[in-house]
Every structure is written in C-alpha cells, then in structure tokens.
Design an enzyme around this catalytic site. Structure first.
Site, PDB file in Angstrom:
ATOM      1  N   GLY A  45       0.841  -1.193   0.000  1.00  0.00           N
ATOM      2  CA  GLY A  45       0.000   0.000   0.000  1.00  0.00           C
ATOM      3  C   GLY A  45       0.873   1.239   0.000  1.00  0.00           C
ATOM      4  N   ARG A  46       1.568   1.419   1.123  1.00  0.00           N
ATOM      5  CA  ARG A  46       2.405   2.602   1.316  1.00  0.00           C
ATOM      6  C   ARG A  46       3.388   2.835   0.162  1.00  0.00           C
ATOM      7  NH1 ARG A  46       3.560   4.469   6.094  1.00  0.00           N
ATOM      8  NH2 ARG A  46       2.952   2.467   7.023  1.00  0.00           N
ATOM      9  N   CYS A  83      -6.809  21.644  18.852  1.00  0.00           N
ATOM     10  CA  CYS A  83      -6.674  21.794  20.300  1.00  0.00           C
ATOM     11  C   CYS A  83      -6.221  20.480  20.939  1.00  0.00           C
ATOM     12  CB  CYS A  83      -7.998  22.265  20.894  1.00  0.00           C
ATOM     13  SG  CYS A  83      -7.859  22.753  22.627  1.00  0.00           S
TER      14      CYS A  83
END
Length: 519
Positions: A375-376, A447
């Site tokens: 994949g990668r 945040c």
C-alpha cells in the site's frame, strides 16, 4: 523510484506544474480553498507500480500485485491502479463496494480482516472474492453464510492467514507479525481450520496461505523468512490433500525512504549522543592542530561551530565537508576516523527489485502464485500537502510555526512518531526571510498537544510562507477526520502540465447532513 516533486530555481514543481500555479487553479478553476490541499503526481504513482511490475517479471512463477486500499482509498487512484493491471486488497465491506465501483475484477480481489460482519463476508462470497481467514470463528461464519444465506449454497475460496511469529523490527503499532499480535492464526488454530475444511461437503475451498508482518519494513530478510515458513506449510497442505492451495501471499509493508531529505532540516539537538560526541571531537581536533595538513581548517571548524550552535543544517555541514575533501581528498580517512556520521548516506528503504531478488530462488520450479499487497510503497511518495503558515510564536523553550494543516490531515506523527520532511517555500502570503534560520516545531491549530507535524526542524523564517509536507500519500487522507469540526481538504492530481480535482473538500453541509431531518 524517482520523485516527481522537484525544486527548480527555488520554486517547487509537481511534474511540470509550479506549486503556485496549482494553488491559483484551486481558487480560480476548482473553487476550493488553496490550503491545506493534497497534491498527487500521477507519474510518480505509475513509476512506483512499474517498479513492482518489473521486479515481479524476474520470477518464474505466476504472480499478482494487489494494492492495499486502506493506504489511500481515493477513487481516482483506484481506477488508475486498475488500469495498470493492479488488483486490490480490502479490509471492510465498504472497501469491497468501493473496489467494485472502481471496476476491479472481483475474483482477483483479496478480502482481509480479523473481524468481519456477516454482511461483509456475504458480499465477498457473492462476488467470489478471495477471503482471508483470520480465526476459527471467521471460517465457521464463512461456511454458515455459504450454506444458508443464498437461495442455493455457494462456494467460497479462502486463504489462511498465519501468524508466523516473525518480528519485522518496526514500531509496535504497525507490527502484525509477532505472536502477541491480534492478526493471524497460530499453528494450533490453523490445524483446527484444516480439520473443518477437510469435512465432507465443506463449501469452502482452501486455495492458499497468507502472512503480513507489518508496515514500514526496511529489511528484506523478514520477507524471506516469512516465505520460507509459508512454503514449508504449503507443502504439508498438498500432502494432506489440499491440492489447490497454490497461492502464497506474503503481504506488503515495504517502507519508503521518508528521511531521504532529513539532513536539509536536521538540527544539532536531533543528533544522537554518539554523533554529537564525534562531531565535537572533530572540532576539537581542528582546534588542537591534529589536522595540520588541512588547507581549509577554518572553513570546516566554522561550519562545525555553526552546526553545533544551530545556525546551519546538517546538510550545510556536509556541503562544507564535500568542499574541503575536493581540495584535500586524502583527508577523508582522518575525518571518517573522528566523525564517520558526516560521510554516512545509506538509503533507508528496500526497493521492490531488492525484495524480489531476496526471495526469487525460493520460488524457482514451484507451481505457485505469489501475491504481494503493498500500500504505502505504491502511493506514499506520490503526494505532498501544501499548507499555509498562519503565524509563528515562541515560548520559553521552543519556536513554533503554526500551519493550517494538522493531525486531522496528517495523523502519522502523533500516532506513532512518524517522520515527514517539511520544506518551507515562498507563498502568495509571504513575508519570507529565507536567509534567517532557526529551529521550529511545525504544528497545526487543533486543540491537542499531540497536534504536530514535525519537531525540531531547522527552517528558514516561515512567517507568511508555505509549508510543504512530503510523502503523505499513504495513511494520511485515509485516516483524516473532522475533529474540531475541521473540514477534510481537497485532493488534486497532477498529470504533466495539467491538474484535476479528484476529491472536493468537505463542507459544513456534509458534516451536518446526518443530523438533518431527524424525528
């Protein structure tokens, strides 16, 4: 695998398009926010696929290249993969539906997963996908669906995913090969599955074996060890009467060289203690006159001081060493004696060709079909994120460059401390001072204290500039979220001198749609 993101005269290009042109087309042609934005290179994807295909042609056995859709499920990417002869490996029922939508041949699709809903397995059986069995209950569920969920009983083709207890030496969060992993069958569970499969009238046919060790793997020997064990087990299957078990899937997981350009922004504080000691020893030796024959002692000593005081990057220091050695090549041995880290440039990845070469002899003369499911390494280096630097700040200990990309688009750094190279370039909002460098953390506006993209990078003053986050084609958009009610950004594909919108950004209406018209 050449990278198609290049700098020319200080400007960044994706293939033949200047980044500034891409940003203007986002606003004017596609009418989407110009930042943050994912920008893909079509030629890079093609190059990555070609590297695998050329490597696989060395084999004397049959083979199949699957793309692990979980790495990046963009529909345009999937259609491009399919057009180049690649099939797909899927993890969920909705990934199955997406692959069918993209036009893949169903019988070549691989359905993995350790926890399958009945409807997902039913869909896989209906379309005659290869189904990876990950547990005894998974096999029993598949059998029951074949027997009861259709007007007439169906046949299913399955592979057994084995846990071979091989450690690929990767981060524990992406390690699936050891006995502690939730993935795969132990030898005892595999034997139970074989007993079930051997029962008369079993509607499931065993067609092969599978193992996937993990992700970001940087050594080929673990693939060889996996294949050796799979072939050994496959031989016992043939002896036990499972004559059609001729597929062997060694998974995917090859890493890419995320750190190829690390030295361009590497700061002194990021050095290991041993490297720091070496570089200080070299500086001391220059000061004490141990390098009396060195014609450019002051140049190298100044560069070492600047690096230690974080005024220049490690790449700048290496450039100085290159200049010195061009004048005094015989000093390489002396420099290496004090600081071999200055001369180290070993690539941090295994190529598809190296992978295939490491296992090809094991497959010679065998009636086997080898399946790879990367994949990668097919998509990661095909994409950058362009982000605007919103502003900079400094507290007691740190300087921060705050960009409009965040953990909601690029979660890998905060999830398992992954590295992404960051470049700072002049943008349309720029008050840029490229000659002034300092060490920054590149962070987003979300945040969370974990909302960072890069830490301790020596960068030119990024005020008003563009940040380019490299190698984000895998496991970034696929794990993107709407946390803090942030909208996932647009995706753009560049093909030569043209670009197109391959996914529009989310809108607030998209976010609100599930809440509308509720009773």
């Amino acid at each position: 695998m050449a990278n198609c993101f290049t700098f020319k005269d200080g400007e960044l290009y994706c293939e033949q398009l200047n980044v500034k042109t891409i940003l203007s087309q986002c606003e004017e042609k596609f009418q989407v926010p110009p930042t943050p934005v994912f920008v893909y290179s079509k030629s890079q994807i093609n190059s990555n696929i070609s590297a695998y295909m050329q490597a696989l042609k060395q084999l004397t056995c049959d083979y199949q290249l699957n793309y692990a859709v979980k790495a990046n499920p963009n529909l345009s990417l999937l259609k491009e993969m399919r057009s180049l002869g690649v099939s797909a490996t899927l993890i969920s029922g909705h990934e199955i539906m997406l692959a069918l939508e993209a036009g893949f041949e169903p019988t070549s699709l691989m359905y993995n997963g350790g926890g399958k809903y009945p409807w997902e397995t039913r869909l896989a059986v209906e379309h005659n996908l290869l189904i990876n069995v990950d547990s005894v209950w998974d096999l029993r569920q598949t059998i029951e669906i074949c027997q009861k969920d259709f007007k007439e009983p169906r046949q299913a083709r399955v592979m057994l995913r084995l846990n071979l207890n091989i450690d690929p030496a990767v981060h524990k969060f992406v390690n699936t090969g050891t006995a502690e992993s939730k993935f795969g069958l132990s030898r005892e569970e595999a034997d139970q599955c074989l007993q079930i499969l051997a029962e008369p009238g079993c509607p499931v046919e065993l067609v092969g074996l599978h193992s996937h060790l993990g992700s970001t793997i940087y050594q080929s020997d673990v693939f060889r060890a996996s294949l050796e064990k799979l072939l050994e087990f496959q031989s016992t299957l043939i002896q036990r009467g499972f004559s059609n078990a001729k597929m062997v899937n060694i998974g995917g997981g090859l890493g890419i060289d995320y750190r190829a350009n690390e030295n361009q922004t590497k700061a002194w504080r990021c050095e290991t203690q041993s490297n720091q000691a070496e570089l200080k020893a070299l500086k001391d030796s220059l000061t004490t006159g141990q390098f009396d024959t060195l014609g450019n002692v002051d140049l190298l000593k100044t560069a070492l001081s600047d690096y230690i005081e974080e005024r220049i990057s490690f790449s700048d220091l290496q450039d100085t060493v290159t200049t010195v050695l061009a004048q005094q090549p015989h000093l390489k041995q002396q420099i290496e004696e004090f600081a071999p880290c200055l001369l180290s440039c070993k690539p941090n990845y295994v190529s598809p060709d190296e992978l295939i070469q490491s296992i090809s002899d094991l497959l010679a003369g065998r009636e086997i079909k080898l399946i790879l499911e990367p994949g990668r390494s097919l998509v990661a280096n095909s994409c950058v994120v362009l982000a605007r630097v919103l502003g900079c700040k400094q507290n007691t200990h740190k300087k921060f460059a705050i960009v409009d990309a965040s953990m909601t688009e690029i979660i890998r750094p905060c999830l398992y401390s992954a590295y992404h190279h960051v470049s700072i370039i002049e943008g349309p909002y720029s008050r840029w001072q490229p000659d002034s460098k300092a060490v920054y953390d590149v962070v987003g506006p979300v945040c969370e204290s974990s909302d960072f993209i890069a830490k301790d990078r020596l960068l030119p003053d990024p005020t008003g500039a563009l940040a380019v986050v490299h190698d984000v084609g895998a496991y970034c958009y696929s794990m993107a979220s709407n946390y803090n009610i942030r909208m996932r950004p647009a995706e753009i594909m560049v093909d030569g001198s043209t670009c197109c919108l391959i996914r529009r950004p989310d809108t607030f209406d998209d976010f609100m749609a599930p809440y509308r018209n509720l009773q």
